[in-house]
Design a protein around this motif. Structure first.
Motif, PDB file in Angstrom:
ATOM      1  N   PHE A  67       1.056  -1.198  -0.447  1.00  0.00           N
ATOM      2  CA  PHE A  67       0.118  -0.223  -0.112  1.00  0.00           C
ATOM      3  C   PHE A  67       1.023   1.350  -0.268  1.00  0.00           C
ATOM      4  CE2 PHE A  67      -2.862   2.832   1.409  1.00  0.00           C
ATOM      5  CZ  PHE A  67      -4.184   3.477   1.099  1.00  0.00           C
ATOM      6  N   GLY A  68       2.327   1.195   0.893  1.00  0.00           N
ATOM      7  CA  GLY A  68       2.818   2.219   0.932  1.00  0.00           C
ATOM      8  C   GLY A  68       3.621   2.512  -0.744  1.00  0.00           C
ATOM      9  N   GLU A  69       3.711   1.951  -1.480  1.00  0.00           N
ATOM     10  CA  GLU A  69       4.232   2.061  -2.783  1.00  0.00           C
ATOM     11  C   GLU A  69       2.958   2.642  -3.836  1.00  0.00           C
ATOM     12  OE1 GLU A  69       5.858  -1.888  -4.079  1.00  0.00           O
ATOM     13  OE2 GLU A  69       7.257  -1.958  -2.396  1.00  0.00           O
ATOM     14  N   ALA A  70       2.073   2.215  -3.436  1.00  0.00           N
ATOM     15  CA  ALA A  70       1.181   3.178  -4.074  1.00  0.00           C
ATOM     16  C   ALA A  70       1.000   4.027  -4.214  1.00  0.00           C
ATOM     17  CB  ALA A  70      -0.149   3.116  -4.082  1.00  0.00           C
ATOM     18  N   THR A  71       1.157   5.273  -5.757  1.00  0.00           N
ATOM     19  CA  THR A  71       1.434   6.769  -5.811  1.00  0.00           C
ATOM     20  C   THR A  71       0.037   7.198  -6.093  1.00  0.00           C
ATOM     21  OG1 THR A  71       2.195   6.204  -7.911  1.00  0.00           O
ATOM     22  CG2 THR A  71       3.343   6.868  -6.097  1.00  0.00           C
ATOM     23  N   ALA A  72      -0.454   6.412  -6.465  1.00  0.00           N
ATOM     24  CA  ALA A  72      -2.391   6.592  -7.362  1.00  0.00           C
ATOM     25  C   ALA A  72      -3.046   6.014  -6.311  1.00  0.00           C
ATOM     26  CB  ALA A  72      -2.138   7.616  -8.326  1.00  0.00           C
ATOM     27  N   ILE A  73      -4.361   6.525  -6.171  1.00  0.00           N
ATOM     28  CA  ILE A  73      -5.491   5.392  -5.888  1.00  0.00           C
ATOM     29  C   ILE A  73      -6.440   6.123  -7.552  1.00  0.00           C
ATOM     30  CG2 ILE A  73      -7.652   4.617  -3.982  1.00  0.00           C
ATOM     31  CD1 ILE A  73      -5.716   5.435  -2.292  1.00  0.00           C
ATOM     32  N   LEU A  74      -6.720   4.810  -7.953  1.00  0.00           N
ATOM     33  CA  LEU A  74      -7.940   5.628  -9.136  1.00  0.00           C
ATOM     34  C   LEU A  74      -9.133   4.700  -9.407  1.00  0.00           C
ATOM     35  CD1 LEU A  74      -4.794   4.956 -11.880  1.00  0.00           C
ATOM     36  CD2 LEU A  74      -5.800   6.835 -11.218  1.00  0.00           C
ATOM     37  N   PRO A  75     -10.032   5.123  -8.831  1.00  0.00           N
ATOM     38  CA  PRO A  75     -11.736   5.064  -9.597  1.00  0.00           C
ATOM     39  C   PRO A  75     -11.516   3.860 -10.542  1.00  0.00           C
ATOM     40  CG  PRO A  75     -11.717   7.135  -9.292  1.00  0.00           C
ATOM     41  CD  PRO A  75     -10.273   6.917  -9.007  1.00  0.00           C
ATOM     42  N   TYR A  76     -12.127   3.328 -10.706  1.00  0.00           N
ATOM     43  CA  TYR A  76     -12.093   1.664 -11.776  1.00  0.00           C
ATOM     44  C   TYR A  76     -11.857   2.352 -12.786  1.00  0.00           C
ATOM     45  CZ  TYR A  76     -12.391  -3.189 -13.111  1.00  0.00           C
ATOM     46  OH  TYR A  76     -11.675  -4.549 -13.354  1.00  0.00           O
ATOM     47  N   PRO A  77     -12.915   3.386 -14.051  1.00  0.00           N
ATOM     48  CA  PRO A  77     -13.119   3.905 -14.511  1.00  0.00           C
ATOM     49  C   PRO A  77     -11.566   4.752 -15.182  1.00  0.00           C
ATOM     50  CG  PRO A  77     -15.672   3.802 -14.040  1.00  0.00           C
ATOM     51  CD  PRO A  77     -14.104   4.113 -12.714  1.00  0.00           C
ATOM     52  N   GLN A  78     -11.282   5.082 -14.244  1.00  0.00           N
ATOM     53  CA  GLN A  78      -9.941   6.240 -14.564  1.00  0.00           C
ATOM     54  C   GLN A  78      -9.088   4.935 -14.586  1.00  0.00           C
ATOM     55  OE1 GLN A  78     -12.727   7.057 -12.056  1.00  0.00           O
ATOM     56  NE2 GLN A  78     -13.269   7.939 -13.852  1.00  0.00           N
ATOM     57  N   TYR A  79      -9.025   3.735 -13.849  1.00  0.00           N
ATOM     58  CA  TYR A  79      -7.310   3.341 -14.490  1.00  0.00           C
ATOM     59  C   TYR A  79      -8.023   2.574 -15.556  1.00  0.00           C
ATOM     60  CZ  TYR A  79      -5.554  -1.767 -13.982  1.00  0.00           C
ATOM     61  OH  TYR A  79      -4.833  -2.753 -14.836  1.00  0.00           O
ATOM     62  N   TRP A  80      -8.841   2.105 -16.430  1.00  0.00           N
ATOM     63  CA  TRP A  80      -9.159   1.652 -17.468  1.00  0.00           C
ATOM     64  C   TRP A  80      -8.215   3.347 -19.017  1.00  0.00           C
ATOM     65  CZ3 TRP A  80      -8.347  -3.393 -18.282  1.00  0.00           C
ATOM     66  CH2 TRP A  80      -8.841  -3.936 -17.120  1.00  0.00           C
ATOM     67  N   ALA A  81      -8.707   4.261 -18.011  1.00  0.00           N
ATOM     68  CA  ALA A  81      -8.449   5.616 -18.748  1.00  0.00           C
ATOM     69  C   ALA A  81      -6.857   5.746 -18.717  1.00  0.00           C
ATOM     70  CB  ALA A  81      -9.287   6.394 -18.303  1.00  0.00           C
ATOM     71  N   TRP A  82      -6.206   4.995 -17.965  1.00  0.00           N
ATOM     72  CA  TRP A  82      -5.105   5.583 -17.146  1.00  0.00           C
ATOM     73  C   TRP A  82      -4.104   4.036 -18.505  1.00  0.00           C
ATOM     74  CZ3 TRP A  82      -1.684   2.218 -14.171  1.00  0.00           C
ATOM     75  CH2 TRP A  82      -1.008   2.260 -13.809  1.00  0.00           C
ATOM     76  N   ARG A  83      -5.057   3.116 -18.277  1.00  0.00           N
ATOM     77  CA  ARG A  83      -3.951   2.183 -19.015  1.00  0.00           C
ATOM     78  C   ARG A  83      -4.212   2.813 -20.766  1.00  0.00           C
ATOM     79  NH1 ARG A  83      -4.175  -3.777 -16.639  1.00  0.00           N
ATOM     80  NH2 ARG A  83      -2.528  -3.275 -18.599  1.00  0.00           N
ATOM     81  N   LEU A  84      -5.120   3.327 -21.136  1.00  0.00           N
ATOM     82  CA  LEU A  84      -5.346   3.884 -22.580  1.00  0.00           C
ATOM     83  C   LEU A  84      -4.483   4.655 -22.543  1.00  0.00           C
ATOM     84  CD1 LEU A  84      -8.831   3.191 -22.940  1.00  0.00           C
ATOM     85  CD2 LEU A  84      -7.512   1.992 -24.063  1.00  0.00           C
ATOM     86  N   THR A  85      -4.312   6.056 -21.902  1.00  0.00           N
ATOM     87  CA  THR A  85      -3.772   6.955 -22.825  1.00  0.00           C
ATOM     88  C   THR A  85      -2.242   8.106 -21.676  1.00  0.00           C
ATOM     89  OG1 THR A  85      -4.936   8.186 -19.979  1.00  0.00           O
ATOM     90  CG2 THR A  85      -6.167   7.817 -22.619  1.00  0.00           C
ATOM     91  N   GLY A  86      -1.755   6.877 -20.535  1.00  0.00           N
ATOM     92  CA  GLY A  86      -1.053   7.354 -19.185  1.00  0.00           C
ATOM     93  C   GLY A  86      -1.595   8.597 -18.252  1.00  0.00           C
ATOM     94  N   THR A  87      -2.719   8.585 -18.125  1.00  0.00           N
ATOM     95  CA  THR A  87      -3.164   9.863 -17.384  1.00  0.00           C
ATOM     96  C   THR A  87      -3.731   9.738 -16.348  1.00  0.00           C
ATOM     97  OG1 THR A  87      -3.106  11.173 -19.689  1.00  0.00           O
ATOM     98  CG2 THR A  87      -4.119  12.327 -17.613  1.00  0.00           C
ATOM     99  N   LEU A  88      -3.255  10.394 -15.355  1.00  0.00           N
ATOM    100  CA  LEU A  88      -4.091  10.358 -13.406  1.00  0.00           C
ATOM    101  C   LEU A  88      -5.175  10.622 -13.476  1.00  0.00           C
ATOM    102  CD1 LEU A  88      -0.834   9.258 -12.181  1.00  0.00           C
ATOM    103  CD2 LEU A  88      -2.326   7.706 -12.445  1.00  0.00           C
ATOM    104  N   ALA A  89      -5.986  10.153 -12.910  1.00  0.00           N
ATOM    105  CA  ALA A  89      -7.861  11.452 -12.495  1.00  0.00           C
ATOM    106  C   ALA A  89      -8.668  10.803 -11.975  1.00  0.00           C
ATOM    107  CB  ALA A  89      -8.071  11.669 -14.231  1.00  0.00           C
ATOM    108  N   SER A  90      -8.817  11.485 -11.174  1.00  0.00           N
ATOM    109  CA  SER A  90     -10.711  10.909 -10.431  1.00  0.00           C
ATOM    110  C   SER A  90     -12.226  11.290 -10.983  1.00  0.00           C
ATOM    111  CB  SER A  90      -9.901  11.620  -8.551  1.00  0.00           C
ATOM    112  OG  SER A  90      -8.416  11.047  -8.259  1.00  0.00           O
TER     113      SER A  90
END
Length: 457
Positions: free
Chosen positions: A147-170
């Motif tokens: 848990f301490g290694e996490a740099t971001a907590i992503l809601p599930y839709p934004q997890y897939w958006a991140w995998r597609l675009t590389g952009t982090l968002a909530s």
């Protein structure tokens, strides 16, 4: 990237039971193509979790196939709630926990001491991992190093958006769906998020309808899609069903979103009738406004009640009503307006024909939906989205029970249409269908009275 809104939208729609990718023509709301797959839960270590790599492979293949066949001008994303991802620049630091797992209950007592009151979050305490905050709390204590290694907590839709675009968002619709993480009236993270030091882990908030970015070069190369293809931030699936109706000034209106869950949301309704003990809560719409909501696991219960789906005959419906064949809640423990009850039939279900079982189960779902309306508020009309829009008896019974127009959506894509509208547009008139005619049965009022009497005994 073109300045005009994209027309052919690929919607990645990840439900709890099934996942699909569909292409919707924004001009008329018609689905042009679809690919589907079961959503698999892996039961191996360290805990039951979503098979995200299998889903990712499916998504990539479906985008490539649908892109070749129909053309894709933009990508939108909608997923089930009670789900999110802990990531860093290397990927997931822990698997995406299955919300139906009871592993978070191991920290239940400690979590009860830190979770906010219902008056702050309008989020009831739910079993297992149905509160996303409970998942995060348990993960932070069971796996503190990861848990301490996490740099971001992503809601599930934004997890897939991140995998597609590389952009982090909530985004607020996923943060505000019974997570304990959001305070709807303030439009901000709950006091628990700050108390636990998590605020900095949530990326900046972005509107669901904003373009989060364009495809990563490697994704464009694998799928054959354009590198400048816009990807929307994404939205919680129940809230996707609300998107076509958000601009309508029709007074309070109830949207019934169906799938694994049956979720009733009353736009323009009041939150004062919500009862945290009966699985009612406030969702947060795409504009950040609280929406009174009540729900039960109608799709899951129907599957348990009906091994074989058939359309009941008028004679079978009449037999069920006249002889008082009933299903009584609840068949999925811990959720819905009667989550503490154990479900059952009023008579041996093995003697029923498939049509009789379907009739009784459809009437059961209508009765449960009417109970839910007492919690979230009854709108001036009801729109049914998803699979239940095709259940004629359900619509007729609900129209009789509610006393307001009940209209099945003409859209066969469920939440996908709403997600496609994140790129603009409105509800197509082609999706408007006539209201259900209320159920005509002399014995139905007595049937309803007896059903309710057995719940109070």
């Amino acid at each position: 990237m073109s300045s005009s809104p994209p027309r052919h939208i690929a919607v990645i729609d990840i439900g709890k039971t099934n996942a699909k990718v569909v292409v919707i023509d924004r001009a008329d709301g018609v689905q042009r193509g679809a690919r589907t797959t079961p959503n698999i839960v892996l039961e191996d270590i360290p805990y039951p979790h979503m098979d995200v790599e299998r889903l990712w492979a499916f998504i990539i293949e479906a985008l490539a196939d649908l892109g070749r066949t129909h053309g894709i001008d933009g990508i939108s994303i909608t997923t089930h709630g009670a789900c999110g991802a802990l990531v860093n620049d290397k990927g997931l630091v822990l698997p995406v926990l299955d919300y139906e797992s009871d592993v978070p209950d191991a920290a239940r007592e400690a979590y009860e001491r830190v979770r906010p009151d219902f008056s702050e979050t309008l989020s009831p305490r739910l079993p297992g991992g149905l509160n996303w905050g409970a998942q995060l709390f348990w993960q932070s204590r069971a796996f503190p190093d990861a848990f301490g290694e996490a740099t971001a907590i992503l809601p599930y839709p934004q997890y897939w958006a991140w995998r597609l675009t590389g952009t982090l968002a909530s985004e607020v619709t996923s943060l505000g769906c019974h997570t304990d993480l959001w305070a709807p009236d303030r439009g901000d993270y709950s006091s628990m998020v700050d108390a636990l030091g998590w605020r900095s882990l949530f990326p900046p908030l972005r509107p669901a309808a904003s373009v989060i970015g364009t495809l990563l070069p490697e994704i464009a190369a694998i799928t054959g899609l354009a590198a400048d293809l816009p990807v929307a931030c994404g939205i919680h699936d129940s809230n996707a069903s609300l998107v076509p109706h958000l601009g309508r000034d029709t007074g309070p209106q109830t949207i019934l979103s169906s799938g694994t869950w049956t979720i009733l949301m009353t736009l323009g309704g009041k939150t004062s009738g919500l009862d945290p003990r009966r699985d009612s809560l406030a969702n947060v719409d795409a504009h950040g406004r609280p929406v009174p909501t009540a729900r039960f696991m109608g799709g899951r219960e129907f599957d348990l009640l009906v091994p074989q789906i058939v359309t009941p005959t008028e004679a079978e419906i009449a037999h069920v009503i006249d002889t008082g064949i009933m299903a009584l809640p609840s068949f999925v423990p811990g959720v819905g307006p009667f989550g503490l009850r154990t479900g059952g039939w009023t008579q041996a279900s093995g003697s029923l024909t498939p049509g009789q079982r379907n009739a009784a189960a459809s009437l059961y779902l209508a009765l449960m939906a009417r109970e839910a309306l007492d919690l979230c508020g009854l709108g001036r009309s009801i729109v049914i989205e998803g699979p239940l829009a095709r259940n004629r008896l359900f619509g007729q019974a609900l129209a009789r029970l509610a006393g307001v127009p009940v209209r099945p959506s003409g859209d066969s894509t469920g939440t996908s249409l709403g997600a496609s509208l994140l790129f603009g547009g409105g509800l197509s008139e082609a999706c408007e269908v006539p209201a259900c005619e209320p159920l005509h049965s002399a014995g139905f009022d007595l049937y309803v009275e007896n059903w309710r009497r057995q719940l109070s005994s």
